[in-house]
Design a protein around this motif. Structure first.
Motif: not given
Length: 227
Positions: A114-132
């Motif tokens: 929604l914020a227009g990020a082109d790499d939304a799914f890559d960033r989401a996967a990385a953040e989920l990795g950060r929280v285990g």
């Protein structure tokens, strides 16, 4: 002193009840500076969650001023408030508020898209990795424990790199072990991303981890505790 990222001046909130108007917040004046962690404490019904909602533009003040990142939130309509939050704020609730028909990855990626990020799914996967939760990307909320669902909610709030993180009793629905893990993650996300953190809690141990504690009583800042 650093410039405030949140500033309230005589902020008031009055709601209409069955028996007439009810004063929820009665003239709150305070500032929160960049990078600060602040705990909002006080008895049930003192106005803690309502104050947090004013700071996030999720509730509109009926008097006074509410500014966040220099923006007058009282001057914005609902659409403008939603856009402002999308780019600047992450909010974590006691109830996880995940979309049940979306996977963990989709829940976290949606605000980025929604914020227009082109790499939304890559960033989401990385953040989920950060929280285990790197191994739970394709799981739906119903397939996750309460602690895991709150980790998804944390990842969703932190992924857009907001300047402000707001948390309303984020451990209220969790057992002690999961609650401790979630709070460790929340403080780590705030520190690592340089975000200002304001949280509502009944837990004195958790409040003590904050840089500053603001105690509310009957819709006002307790004069005995510096704001």
């Amino acid at each position: 002193m650093a410039d405030p990222v949140i500033r309230l001046r005589d902020a008031q909130l009055t709601l209409q009840g069955n028996a007439g108007p009810v004063d929820i917040l009665r003239g709150i004046t305070l500032e929160v500076v960049r990078g600060e962690t602040v705990g909002l404490v006080g008895p049930s019904g003192s106005g803690k969650s309502s104050l947090l909602m004013l700071m996030g533009g999720l509730e509109r003040a009926t008097g006074g001023q509410v500014h966040a990142l220099g923006q007058d939130l009282t001057a914005l309509d609902e659409d403008a408030l939603a856009r402002f939050r999308l780019g600047n704020m992450g909010v974590v609730f006691q109830s996880f508020h995940l979309i049940p028909t979306m996977t963990a990855l989709e829940n976290v990626a949606t605000p980025l898209e929604l914020a227009g990020a082109d790499d939304a799914f890559d960033r989401a996967a990385a953040e989920l990795g950060r929280v285990g939760l790197g191994g739970r990307l394709d799981h739906y909320p119903a397939q996750l424990s309460g602690g895991e669902q709150q980790r998804v909610a944390l990842a969703r709030a932190a992924a857009p790199r907001p300047a402000i993180l707001l948390a309303d009793e984020p451990t209220g629905n969790l057992d002690g072990t999961n609650g401790q893990a979630i709070m460790d993650l929340l403080f780590a996300l705030s520190r690592d991303h340089g975000a200002t953190l304001v949280l509502v809690t009944h837990d004195p141990v958790l409040a003590a981890r904050c840089d500053r504690v603001i105690r509310l009583n009957d819709g006002r800042v307790d004069a005995g505790v510096p704001a």
